[in-house]
Design a protein around this motif. Structure first.
Motif, PDB file in Angstrom:
ATOM      1  N   ALA A 293     -29.250 -10.769  35.334  1.00  0.00           N
ATOM      2  CA  ALA A 293     -28.394 -11.953  35.319  1.00  0.00           C
ATOM      3  C   ALA A 293     -29.096 -13.163  35.939  1.00  0.00           C
ATOM      4  CB  ALA A 293     -27.083 -11.675  36.050  1.00  0.00           C
ATOM      5  N   LYS A 294     -30.052 -12.904  36.848  1.00  0.00           N
ATOM      6  CA  LYS A 294     -30.805 -14.006  37.463  1.00  0.00           C
ATOM      7  C   LYS A 294     -31.601 -14.785  36.413  1.00  0.00           C
ATOM      8  CE  LYS A 294     -32.222 -10.820  40.290  1.00  0.00           C
ATOM      9  NZ  LYS A 294     -33.124 -10.056  41.099  1.00  0.00           N
ATOM     10  N   LYS A 295     -31.948 -14.115  35.345  1.00  0.00           N
ATOM     11  CA  LYS A 295     -32.756 -14.735  34.296  1.00  0.00           C
ATOM     12  C   LYS A 295     -31.912 -15.612  33.358  1.00  0.00           C
ATOM     13  CE  LYS A 295     -36.471 -13.472  31.212  1.00  0.00           C
ATOM     14  NZ  LYS A 295     -37.212 -12.432  30.552  1.00  0.00           N
ATOM     15  N   LEU A 296     -30.619 -15.579  33.517  1.00  0.00           N
ATOM     16  CA  LEU A 296     -29.709 -16.299  32.626  1.00  0.00           C
ATOM     17  C   LEU A 296     -29.989 -17.806  32.580  1.00  0.00           C
ATOM     18  CD1 LEU A 296     -27.337 -15.613  30.801  1.00  0.00           C
ATOM     19  CD2 LEU A 296     -25.804 -16.051  32.711  1.00  0.00           C
ATOM     20  N   GLY A 297     -30.246 -18.416  33.724  1.00  0.00           N
ATOM     21  CA  GLY A 297     -30.507 -19.858  33.777  1.00  0.00           C
ATOM     22  C   GLY A 297     -31.736 -20.256  32.978  1.00  0.00           C
ATOM     23  N   SER A 298     -32.808 -19.475  33.113  1.00  0.00           N
ATOM     24  CA  SER A 298     -34.033 -19.820  32.386  1.00  0.00           C
ATOM     25  C   SER A 298     -33.864 -19.613  30.884  1.00  0.00           C
ATOM     26  CB  SER A 298     -35.219 -19.015  32.915  1.00  0.00           C
ATOM     27  OG  SER A 298     -35.021 -17.636  32.672  1.00  0.00           O
ATOM     28  N   VAL A 299     -33.081 -18.600  30.491  1.00  0.00           N
ATOM     29  CA  VAL A 299     -32.834 -18.377  29.059  1.00  0.00           C
ATOM     30  C   VAL A 299     -32.036 -19.545  28.481  1.00  0.00           C
ATOM     31  CG1 VAL A 299     -31.647 -16.901  27.388  1.00  0.00           C
ATOM     32  CG2 VAL A 299     -32.985 -15.866  29.221  1.00  0.00           C
ATOM     33  N   LEU A 300     -31.019 -19.982  29.201  1.00  0.00           N
ATOM     34  CA  LEU A 300     -30.228 -21.128  28.725  1.00  0.00           C
ATOM     35  C   LEU A 300     -31.087 -22.392  28.644  1.00  0.00           C
ATOM     36  CD1 LEU A 300     -26.884 -20.495  30.623  1.00  0.00           C
ATOM     37  CD2 LEU A 300     -27.318 -20.231  28.178  1.00  0.00           C
ATOM     38  N   THR A 301     -31.996 -22.565  29.582  1.00  0.00           N
ATOM     39  CA  THR A 301     -32.898 -23.721  29.546  1.00  0.00           C
ATOM     40  C   THR A 301     -33.785 -23.665  28.301  1.00  0.00           C
ATOM     41  OG1 THR A 301     -32.913 -23.886  31.956  1.00  0.00           O
ATOM     42  CG2 THR A 301     -34.748 -24.913  30.789  1.00  0.00           C
ATOM     43  N   GLU A 302     -34.313 -22.487  27.981  1.00  0.00           N
ATOM     44  CA  GLU A 302     -35.146 -22.338  26.783  1.00  0.00           C
ATOM     45  C   GLU A 302     -34.345 -22.611  25.509  1.00  0.00           C
ATOM     46  OE1 GLU A 302     -38.486 -21.879  26.344  1.00  0.00           O
ATOM     47  OE2 GLU A 302     -38.480 -22.311  28.481  1.00  0.00           O
ATOM     48  N   ILE A 303     -33.112 -22.136  25.465  1.00  0.00           N
ATOM     49  CA  ILE A 303     -32.268 -22.397  24.296  1.00  0.00           C
ATOM     50  C   ILE A 303     -32.018 -23.897  24.154  1.00  0.00           C
ATOM     51  CG2 ILE A 303     -29.918 -22.134  23.375  1.00  0.00           C
ATOM     52  CD1 ILE A 303     -29.977 -19.249  24.388  1.00  0.00           C
ATOM     53  N   ARG A 304     -31.741 -24.560  25.249  1.00  0.00           N
ATOM     54  CA  ARG A 304     -31.501 -26.010  25.221  1.00  0.00           C
ATOM     55  C   ARG A 304     -32.749 -26.750  24.731  1.00  0.00           C
ATOM     56  NH1 ARG A 304     -30.485 -26.712  30.281  1.00  0.00           N
ATOM     57  NH2 ARG A 304     -28.338 -26.028  30.095  1.00  0.00           N
ATOM     58  N   LYS A 305     -33.918 -26.383  25.256  1.00  0.00           N
ATOM     59  CA  LYS A 305     -35.171 -27.031  24.833  1.00  0.00           C
ATOM     60  C   LYS A 305     -35.437 -26.795  23.349  1.00  0.00           C
ATOM     61  CE  LYS A 305     -37.623 -26.777  29.249  1.00  0.00           C
ATOM     62  NZ  LYS A 305     -38.735 -26.114  29.965  1.00  0.00           N
ATOM     63  N   ALA A 306     -35.233 -25.567  22.905  1.00  0.00           N
ATOM     64  CA  ALA A 306     -35.471 -25.253  21.497  1.00  0.00           C
ATOM     65  C   ALA A 306     -34.500 -26.005  20.601  1.00  0.00           C
ATOM     66  CB  ALA A 306     -35.352 -23.747  21.268  1.00  0.00           C
ATOM     67  N   SER A 307     -33.249 -26.113  21.037  1.00  0.00           N
ATOM     68  CA  SER A 307     -32.261 -26.856  20.242  1.00  0.00           C
ATOM     69  C   SER A 307     -32.653 -28.325  20.126  1.00  0.00           C
ATOM     70  CB  SER A 307     -30.870 -26.751  20.889  1.00  0.00           C
ATOM     71  OG  SER A 307     -30.424 -25.421  20.886  1.00  0.00           O
ATOM     72  N   MET A 308     -33.086 -28.911  21.223  1.00  0.00           N
ATOM     73  CA  MET A 308     -33.511 -30.314  21.201  1.00  0.00           C
ATOM     74  C   MET A 308     -34.734 -30.496  20.303  1.00  0.00           C
ATOM     75  SD  MET A 308     -31.333 -31.941  22.997  1.00  0.00           S
ATOM     76  CE  MET A 308     -32.066 -33.473  23.480  1.00  0.00           C
ATOM     77  N   ALA A 309     -35.676 -29.573  20.378  1.00  0.00           N
ATOM     78  CA  ALA A 309     -36.868 -29.659  19.538  1.00  0.00           C
ATOM     79  C   ALA A 309     -36.501 -29.545  18.068  1.00  0.00           C
ATOM     80  CB  ALA A 309     -37.872 -28.574  19.929  1.00  0.00           C
ATOM     81  N   MET A 310     -35.564 -28.644  17.735  1.00  0.00           N
ATOM     82  CA  MET A 310     -35.159 -28.494  16.329  1.00  0.00           C
ATOM     83  C   MET A 310     -34.482 -29.768  15.833  1.00  0.00           C
ATOM     84  SD  MET A 310     -33.926 -24.536  15.793  1.00  0.00           S
ATOM     85  CE  MET A 310     -32.517 -24.665  16.834  1.00  0.00           C
TER      86      MET A 310
END
Length: 113
Positions: A47-64
């Motif tokens: 669960a500690k990794k949840l923040g970094s996963v959400l950050t990656e999803i946000r970055k990928a969404s912005m890039a797309m």
């Protein structure tokens, strides 16, 4: 994702960054789903990794989204904007009317139509 996301003027690599961002988005989404499922099962160690996963999803969404804009801008440059190329018939009709009025006024002939 360390490459620049400026549009390629040659069109050779159009969509390359979109594809990369989509792949990161898919893998991050799967990881997020797995983490949420584990939390539901009572396993909270990832669960500690949840923040970094959400950050990656946000970055990928912005890039797309940025790449989609870049592709659309390139398409407009290559094909042209349809609205700019369409005929303005109302404007042409008005211009013809103005020119006919000038011809009538200049020649003094009331029979020009």
């Amino acid at each position: 994702m360390h490459k620049s996301t400026t549009p390629e003027t040659s069109g050779e690599n159009v969509g390359q960054y979109f594809d990369q961002a989509a792949e990161i988005y898919r893998s991050s989404s799967k990881e997020l789903t797995d983490i949420v499922r584990e939390i539901g099962d009572g396993k909270t160690d990832r669960a500690k990794k949840l923040g970094s996963v959400l950050t990656e999803i946000r970055k990928a969404s912005m890039a797309m989204m940025e790449e989609a804009r870049n592709v659309e801008d390139l398409r407009r440059r290559l094909v042209g904007d349809v609205h700019e190329q369409s005929l303005d018939l109302a404007g042409a009709r008005n211009e013809i009317g103005r020119r006919m009025a000038r011809i009538r006024a200049a020649s003094g002939a009331g029979s020009v139509s």
